[in-house]
Design a protein around this motif. Sequence first.
Motif, mmCIF file in Angstrom:
data_model
loop_
_atom_site.group_PDB
_atom_site.id
_atom_site.type_symbol
_atom_site.label_atom_id
_atom_site.label_comp_id
_atom_site.label_asym_id
_atom_site.label_seq_id
_atom_site.Cartn_x
_atom_site.Cartn_y
_atom_site.Cartn_z
ATOM 1 N N ALA D 92 59.016 14.038 -27.563
ATOM 2 C CA ALA D 92 58.644 15.254 -26.830
ATOM 3 C C ALA D 92 59.855 16.176 -26.838
ATOM 4 O O ALA D 92 60.949 15.783 -26.459
ATOM 5 C CB ALA D 92 58.242 14.910 -25.406
ATOM 6 N N THR D 93 59.646 17.428 -27.293
ATOM 7 C CA THR D 93 60.817 18.300 -27.445
ATOM 8 C C THR D 93 61.290 18.866 -26.112
ATOM 9 O O THR D 93 62.429 19.293 -25.991
ATOM 10 C CB THR D 93 60.488 19.479 -28.373
ATOM 11 N N CYS D 94 60.409 18.897 -25.104
ATOM 12 C CA CYS D 94 60.739 19.480 -23.794
ATOM 13 C C CYS D 94 61.125 20.955 -23.912
ATOM 14 O O CYS D 94 61.959 21.446 -23.150
ATOM 15 C CB CYS D 94 61.855 18.739 -23.075
ATOM 16 N N LEU D 95 60.556 21.653 -24.885
ATOM 17 C CA LEU D 95 60.893 23.063 -25.068
ATOM 18 C C LEU D 95 59.663 23.923 -24.804
ATOM 19 O O LEU D 95 58.534 23.495 -25.037
ATOM 20 C CB LEU D 95 61.370 23.304 -26.508
ATOM 21 N N TYR D 96 59.905 25.134 -24.317
ATOM 22 C CA TYR D 96 58.799 26.052 -24.059
ATOM 23 C C TYR D 96 58.518 26.858 -25.315
ATOM 24 O O TYR D 96 59.375 27.614 -25.778
ATOM 25 C CB TYR D 96 59.132 26.961 -22.886
ATOM 26 N N GLY D 97 57.334 26.686 -25.845
ATOM 27 C CA GLY D 97 57.004 27.314 -27.118
ATOM 28 C C GLY D 97 57.044 28.826 -27.098
ATOM 29 O O GLY D 97 57.290 29.462 -28.119
ATOM 30 N N ASP D 98 56.808 29.421 -25.939
ATOM 31 C CA ASP D 98 56.747 30.881 -25.873
ATOM 32 C C ASP D 98 58.118 31.511 -25.712
ATOM 33 O O ASP D 98 58.268 32.716 -25.853
ATOM 34 C CB ASP D 98 55.841 31.315 -24.723
ATOM 35 N N LEU D 99 59.116 30.682 -25.399
ATOM 36 C CA LEU D 99 60.472 31.216 -25.248
ATOM 37 C C LEU D 99 61.240 31.029 -26.553
ATOM 38 O O LEU D 99 60.936 30.144 -27.341
ATOM 39 C CB LEU D 99 61.207 30.499 -24.117
ATOM 40 N N THR D 100 62.262 31.846 -26.746
ATOM 41 C CA THR D 100 63.101 31.695 -27.935
ATOM 42 C C THR D 100 64.086 30.555 -27.685
ATOM 43 O O THR D 100 64.270 30.130 -26.548
ATOM 44 C CB THR D 100 63.897 32.983 -28.186
ATOM 45 N N TYR D 108 67.876 25.803 -19.562
ATOM 46 C CA TYR D 108 68.371 24.456 -19.275
ATOM 47 C C TYR D 108 69.817 24.473 -18.800
ATOM 48 O O TYR D 108 70.211 23.682 -17.946
ATOM 49 C CB TYR D 108 68.182 23.545 -20.493
#
Lengths: 234, 49, 226, 246
Positions: D92-100, D108
């Motif tokens: 799980a990347t734990c990243l928000y897809g809509d943010l750069t 973070y």
Amino acid sequence: MNGENNDDNKPVLLWLTAAAFAAALYAIFFYVPTERTEGVVQRIMYFHIPSAWIAFFAFFIVFLCSILFLWKKEREWDIYAMASAEIGVLFCSLVLVTGPIWAKPIWGTWWVWDARLTSTLILWLIYVAYLMLRIHTDPGSMRARYAAVVGIVGFLDIPIIHFSVLWWRTFHPQPKMISAQGLGAGMAPSMVGALLISLTAFTLLYFLLMGQRINIEKLKDEIDRLKKENLYSH
Amino acid sequence: MDNLGFLFAANVFVWGAIFFYVFRLGRSANTLKKDLEALKESLHKSANK
Amino acid sequence: MNRYCNQVLALVWKDLAIEIKTKELFSSMFIFAALVILIFIFSADLSVVNAYDVGPGILWVAFVFSGAIGLNRSFMLEKENGCLQGLMLTPADRTAIYFGKLISNLVFLTVMETFILPLFMIFFNVDLLPRLGPLALVIFIGTLGICALGTLLSSLASNLKAREIMLPILLYPLLVPVVIGSVRMTSLLLAGKPLSSMINWLGLIACFDIIYIGVSIMTIDHILEE
Amino acid sequence: MTDDAVPSDSAIHVKNVCKSFGLLDALRGVSFDLKKGEFLTVFGPNGAGKTTLIKILSTIARPTSGTAFVAGYDVLQGDARLRNEIGVISHATCLYGDLTPFENLVFYARMHGLNDPPGRASQVIEEVGLKARMHDPARTFSRGMLQRLAIARAIVHNPSVLFLDEPYTGLDPHAAVILKEHLAALHTEKRTVLMTTHDIARGLEMCDKVAIQVRGRIAFMDRVGNVDRDRFERFYFETVENRQKT
């Protein structure tokens, strides 16, 4: 409340409950005089009010056990909360059914949006949601924790719901059995007596059912444990 | 006399619901006990092997 | 304390940044609320019933229904790509995560409500402008109640299989006092009563807000844990 | 914190950790000790409880019993300081897809309470070689680039202990090579690393210690120098096969 203790207690509790119910039924149908204005149908009260009491008591136990579970994280408390919620919903349903049956001949309608009726209905919905949450979640510590949170949140809502529906509809006639002066004010002593016997019988029934429900859950746990042992014994 | 019918209906419902619940509890307790016995037996057997 | 606030603000900033880019939450909530109002207008003939009688109820039904959608979406966002896990790996306190989500939900709902109000005024032919100040207060504490409990329950429901249905089933019965109180106050305001005449309702809903924020602080640890 | 049983130079100290989910026992008494700066690879088939172990060590899950210390902090306390010392990379990347990437890392960094979030974010982005696409939404990235960004996310607060949970899953060969280079670079900075994988070749590439976890227990653990690669591979498959058949 361990296993052996329960087995010893069960017959005693069973006979006590049976005796209390025999006494209650005798009191309700033979001893108590018929209410002058409402007629025989008023005898529903002797089931209606004890059911309401048990429902409320059971939900309070859910609240207590939920707090204890989150604090101690012991499976025991989760079982108690769950058993109590189930029995509470059962008795709450009884209240919601006997209420309209009583109201129809007296008030002329099945249902009025009176404060007490409304809050009982909302209470029922809250604890049905609690049981649904348990059904929709896999057994395990997550289910127990979530259910405990809902058990706490739900009970804390009761006083707020009570006041809100009270202020919402203040113009309806207050049911006369429980008035602001306290339980049984304006009732004949024999009626109070019969009601008390009935309350005792229902309370005993609650504990009897609790014991049975808890035993079933513990049996399930025991089976799970044995299955697990079986799985890892090789 | 009509009112007697209401009293009767309420009683039927209260007792019906309580007995249904007790019946369900009893039945599931019985099946669980049977399961438990069967499981214990199979465990016992596999232990003896 | 400073650090705590910074974490809460970072969360809010993150939610707002995503929302400004996608406008997904706002558009779905707004359209849904408008549809709810429209359906109710068809079901209650406004030429027969008084708009001042039914209006407040319909307005709050629209708020609560689309609020539940927004709450559901806002936690789904955290479940995507395992972001919630990423949040829990940061040193932020669990209550900071709760407050961050609470504030961003509150902002989303309030923005949706400000856009719904003019629509309501036009459709129901109700003049809200002279009572806007008190009405804003009523809407704010009502919405705070929805968000305080809704954020807790949606964080719980987001881990369930039947999350879309469980959130409303859990949330709506518990929200009854807020709905009754807000509708009552809104109709009293529309009838021209001063805010001081509904002090008991204000107190009740304030109690609800405080109790549920308190309970959430105490229980959020148990929900955000695997 | 003053537990005598925990050696002062150990980065991860696990003792008798158990975790059960209802019927399932994910961990059944795991114990090991990892010194500061060591790289341990835990091999194991699916369902061996590797992910659960990492979740417990990163304070996301609570052990049913047992104790564990990471970077000197007790995981049972779930301390914020502990979470400042660890970085986790999983599938799980734990990243928000809509943010750069930049926005993700700034977020973070702020959550970790760093002093200069934007500065640190751009520094880390440069380290993982994503500077050119710093301002594109993360949603448009390939799996390999996302994984690099996930590394950046995990090290934005410069943790002393890294947990890698199946980091190679779903990566194409090229991305895997890049990932390996990054991981090697991270390890030389005297960081303790715990990696789980079921890929023997990747796992043996850069570790100091190897362990095999099967059905919630550590079945084998040794320094990588004492292990003959072919024999280890045979041993691993035999152990795992045997255990899984029963």
